[in-house]
Design an enzyme around this catalytic site. Structure first.
Site, PDB file in Angstrom:
ATOM      1  N   CYS A   1       1.970   2.869   0.340  1.00 18.87           N
ATOM      2  CA  CYS A   1       2.820   3.605   1.278  1.00 18.87           C
ATOM      3  C   CYS A   1       4.119   2.871   1.596  1.00 18.87           C
ATOM      4  CB  CYS A   1       2.048   3.906   2.563  1.00 18.87           C
ATOM      5  SG  CYS A   1       1.149   2.487   3.249  1.00 18.87           S
TER       6      CYS A   1
ATOM      7  N   HIS B   1       5.363   4.116   9.111  1.00 16.27           N
ATOM      8  CA  HIS B   1       5.798   2.743   8.865  1.00 16.27           C
ATOM      9  C   HIS B   1       7.317   2.654   8.988  1.00 16.27           C
ATOM     10  CE1 HIS B   1       1.788   2.042   7.725  1.00 16.27           C
ATOM     11  NE2 HIS B   1       1.897   1.926   6.420  1.00 16.27           N
TER      12      HIS B   1
END
Length: 338
Positions: free
Chosen positions: A106, A219
């Site tokens: 990710c 994130h």
């Protein structure tokens, strides 16, 4: 379903522990079957998200049955025979796939589309990235632990610490995954090696520090880039905005920049705080901030986008099914666990 991907039959597979349970999707009840060799017979595309061990065992079996596996684990990412793909960066790498395709980590996923824009315009010399990663990347237990620690803090009670080596609430942990002999964590080294492979820049100088922060979803990354040729922040913003799925949010006067709370639930990658890095001579340095939902574009959405690219290009059927032998990891028999 959100993307209206054409599905003739939806087959839900899991371990034997979950076999027989049911899941309701859009009013229809689907029974979960055990993921065995035979269960992949007749499957065109198999989306895997069951961890490295399961992927190493089952992905070659599924590919041998004619399925194209899109795997979300780290099991196949650095295998030189397996394409590692971000949908808007290197979809051409899907051509001639051996029946298994790897979905990147990710943190890498949200980084490489913006790096691609710079690579194609002014070239890349060096990348330094610090990640600030949400607890959802660890799973449901980490989400519950953060929630529990916040409640315990409010109540003045002791905080339970089991998922991470230290308390995550009101903290920042400079450790994501285990440490490697070179001093980097496994997560940090994924960003280094995966970025090089996806961008087709095997010698690119990359350094990463990965930090776990008390955020539930999305994130964030602070990125510093040294380019080969000069570039202005204004031109960088234009390049970023031209990338499919990238949104520029950059207006310091109104405190406009990407936020995890706003990126959560979106399939886009958000970029802001784009500025010159004065520590690099010749206007060849940029600093910027990148935020994306780690569960969507960082995992599930990119997997579906890969499937969409395969269908659009008629590359669903693996090259191995068209005549070559089924994929075997070098030195490892099909079906062997890692």
């Amino acid at each position: 379903l959100e993307r209206e991907f054409p599905v003739g039959e939806l087959r839900l597979l899991a371990s034997g522990r979950s076999a027989g349970k049911t899941v309701s999707i859009e009013g229809r009840t689907h029974e979960i079957q055990e993921a065995t060799d035979e269960a992949f017979e007749g499957v065109d595309i198999a989306l895997f998200s069951a961890g490295g061990d399961a992927s190493r065992e089952l992905a070659p079996l599924a590919a041998a049955r004619g399925a194209t596996v899109i795997d979300n684990s780290s099991a196949w990412r650095m295998d030189p025979q397996i394409p590692l793909v971000v949908s808007q960066v290197n979809p051409d790498d899907l051509e001639g796939h051996p029946g298994i395709i790897a979905n990147p980590n990710c943190s890498t996923m949200q980084l490489v589309p913006v790096l691609m824009a710079l690579r194609d315009s002014v070239g890349l010399e060096r990348v330094v990235v610090d990640t600030y990663q949400a607890v959802s990347g660890t799973g449901g237990a980490a989400i519950r632990e953060l929630e529990g620690q916040v409640r315990a803090h409010v109540a003045g009670e002791a905080k339970d610490v089991t998922v991470y080596p230290h308390q995550i609430a009101f903290n920042a942990l400079p450790q994501v995954d285990v440490f490697l002999p070179n001093g980097y964590t496994k997560e940090e080294w994924k960003v280094v090696t995966e970025s090089r492979k996806i961008l087709h820049l095997p010698e690119l100088r990359v350094s990463c520090t990965a930090v776990r922060v008390p955020v539930f979803v999305a994130h964030s990354e602070a990125v510093h880039v040294e380019t080969r040729r000069p570039i202005t922040p204004e031109r960088a913003r234009e390049l970023f905005a031209a990338v499919d799925g990238v949104v520029v949010q950059d207006d310091p006067a109104t405190s406009t920049y990407p936020l995890a709370t706003e990126a959560a639930g979106s399939d886009d990658i958000f970029v802001g705080r784009v500025r010159q890095d004065p520590s690099i001579e010749g206007d060849r340095g940029l600093a910027f901030w990148v935020v994306s939902d780690n569960l969507r574009k960082g995992a599930a959405t990119n997997a579906v986008q890969i499937a969409e690219a395969l269908v659009a290009r008629d590359w669903v059927t693996a090259a191995v099914v068209r005549g070559a032998a089924p994929y075997r990891a070098e030195g490892t028999a099909i079906g062997a666990g890692a």
